[in-house]
Enzyme design. Structure first.
Site, mmCIF file in Angstrom:
data_model
loop_
_atom_site.group_PDB
_atom_site.id
_atom_site.type_symbol
_atom_site.label_atom_id
_atom_site.label_comp_id
_atom_site.label_asym_id
_atom_site.label_seq_id
_atom_site.Cartn_x
_atom_site.Cartn_y
_atom_site.Cartn_z
ATOM 1 N N HIS A 156 0.871 -1.182 0.000
ATOM 2 C CA HIS A 156 0.000 0.000 0.000
ATOM 3 C C HIS A 156 0.908 1.233 0.000
ATOM 4 O O HIS A 156 1.699 1.422 0.929
ATOM 5 C CB HIS A 156 -0.914 0.000 1.233
ATOM 6 N N GLU A 163 1.577 3.694 3.066
ATOM 7 C CA GLU A 163 1.937 3.147 4.385
ATOM 8 C C GLU A 163 3.460 3.210 4.524
ATOM 9 O O GLU A 163 4.184 2.277 4.208
ATOM 10 C CB GLU A 163 1.365 1.736 4.524
ATOM 11 N N HIS A 190 3.035 -3.371 6.866
ATOM 12 C CA HIS A 190 2.025 -2.345 6.589
ATOM 13 C C HIS A 190 1.880 -1.425 7.797
ATOM 14 O O HIS A 190 2.478 -1.664 8.836
ATOM 15 C CB HIS A 190 0.659 -3.011 6.346
ATOM 16 N N GLU A 197 1.240 -5.095 10.967
ATOM 17 C CA GLU A 197 0.643 -3.758 10.986
ATOM 18 C C GLU A 197 1.385 -2.954 12.037
ATOM 19 O O GLU A 197 1.288 -3.222 13.231
ATOM 20 C CB GLU A 197 -0.855 -3.842 11.320
HETATM 21 ZN ZN ZN Z 1 -1.664 -1.949 4.150
#
Ligand code: ZN
Length: 323
Positions: free
Chosen positions: A51, A54, A148, A211
Site C-alpha cells: 500500500h 503506508e 504495513h 501492521e
Molecule cells: Zn496496508
C-alpha cells in the site's frame, strides 16, 4: 533518510552496490534478490509499500537495504527485498487502480488490467523465481514478512495477521513475532488475495502481514517507534531468533467478515471505532437488506471497520479472542 527516500523515488536504488559476500540481483523494479556467497538454510522475503501510503515500513526496509549495502548488516540467508507498489508510493496513495493486496493468487486476472494487476503478476513471478533460486542447493525454510501500517487508530499499536493455513506455524515464528514487539496476532480463517496468503499457500512460507502503527508522510516517520521490529529483522537475517524480551502477543482469530455488497450496506459503528474494540454478544454490527451481521455467543472484536469500501470488498472483520 531523505537521500535514501530520493533514491527510491527516482529509481536510483539499482546503483547501490553490495559488499563481497552478497550477490545482488534486481528481479524487477523495486525487487532485489540478495544471495550470500556462503551456503544458507533459510529464504526470507521482506516487503513494504504494497500500500503506497503506508510509509514507515518503507523507510524501515530502505534503511535495512542501505545497511546491507554498506556492510553494516550481515546476511546469512537468501533474502528478497520488495518495495511493493512504486507508482502508488510516488503518488502517496494506497493504490492507483485496485487494492494490490487483494489481487494475489491469480485474482489480478479477474479485474480490469491496470497498475496493480500488472504488479501482482510481476510480484508472483518474482517470488517464484526467488524461492527457486534459494532452493538451488536443496530445499530451505521459507519466510515472508509483509509490513504495513493501519489506516485507523488501534487499541494495540502493532499486530500481526497470519494467513489462513492448515496446522500451526512453528514456535520459532511466534517467537519472531513476539521479539518484534507485536501486541496481538490475528489468524485468518479464510483464503484471501493478500501477498502473504499467496506466499504461504503456494510456497508453504511462514508468512504474515505486520501492521506497524500509523503512517506519516514518507521520510518523516519516527523509526525509534519501530526499534523492536527493526532489531528482530536484523537478527532474523543472521538466523538468530533466540530472544523475546517482550510479552507474548494476545491471539485472536477471524470469526466473521462484514462485506459491503451494495449501497444499502450500513455499518453500525462510530466513524472513529478503534481496531480491537469489543462488542457484546447479540450486538447488531451491520445490515444490508435482509442480511444482518450480529455478534455470536461470545464477545467479538472489530478489525479494519470501513463502511466506504468498494462493493464486494471487506467492510470489517470480527475476531474472537483465543488467549
Ligand atoms: Zn496496508
Amino acid at each position: 533518510m531523505e537521500h535514501l527516500v530520493n533514491d527510491l523515488l527516482h529509481c536510483r536504488l539499482q546503483a547501490w552496490t553490495f559488499p563481497a559476500g552478497i550477490e545482488a540481483r534486481w528481479l524487477g523494479e523495486g525487487i532485489l534478490q540478495l544471495l550470500p556467497t556462503a551456503p544458507w538454510r533459510q529464504a526470507t522475503i521482506l516487503s513494504a509499500g504494497v500500500h503506497g501510503n503506508e510509509t514507515a515500513p518503507i523507510e524501515l526496509l530502505l534503511q535495512l537495504t542501505h545497511d546491507l549495502s554498506q556492510g553494516r548488516q550481515p546476511l546469512t540467508q537468501a533474502l528478497l527485498i520488495v518495495f511493493g507498489n512504486l507508482p502508488a508510493i510516488r503518488a502517496a496513495r494506497r493504490y492507483l487502480h485496485n487494492d494490490l493486496n487483494r489481487l494475489f493468487g491469480g485474482r489480478h486476472l479477474a479485474v480490469t488490467p491496470g497498475n496493480e494487476s500488472r504488479r501482482a503478476f510481476a510480484l508472483e513471478q518474482a517470488v517464484q523465481a526467488f524461492y527457486r533460486a534459494a532452493d538451488a542447493a536443496g530445499p530451505v525454510n521459507r519466510g515472508h514478512l509483509d509490513m504495513h501500517t493501519a489506516i485507523r487508530g488501534s487499541l494495540y499499536r502493532q499486530f500481526a495477521l497470519l494467513p489462513a493455513h492448515a496446522g500451526d506455524f512453528s514456535p520459532d515464528f511466534y517467537q519472531l513475532l513476539q521479539a518484534s514487539g507485536m501486541d496481538a496476532v490475528v489468524r485468518h480463517t479464510e483464503a484471501g488475495g493478500t501477498f502473504t496468503h499467496f506466499s504461504c499457500e503456494r510456497f508453504a512460507a511462514l508468512a504474515c502481514t505486520l501492521e506497524l502503527g500509523k503512517a506519516l508522510p514518507l521520510g518523516e516517520n519516527d523509526l525509534t517507534q519501530f526499534a523492536a521490529v527493526q532489531r528482530a529483522l536484523s537478527r532474523l537475517l543472521v538466523g538468530d531468533l533466540a530472544i523475546a524480551d517482550a510479552p507474548a502477543p494476545l491471539r485472536y482469530r477471524v470469526v466473521q467478515q462484514l462485506t459491503r455488497h451494495s449501497d444499502d450496506f450500513r455499518l453500525h459503528m462510530a466513524d472513529q471505532t478503534l481496531n480491537f474494540t469489543p462488542f457484546e454478544p447479540g450486538t447488531l454490527l451491520a445490515e444490508e437488506g435482509e442480511t444482518r451481521y450480529v455478534v455470536g455467543p461470545e464477545p467479538e472484536y472489530v478489525l479494519f471497520p470501513n463502511p466506504t469500501v468498494a462493493k464486494g470488498l471487506r467492510a470489517g472483520l470480527m475476531l474472537e479472542k483465543l488467549s
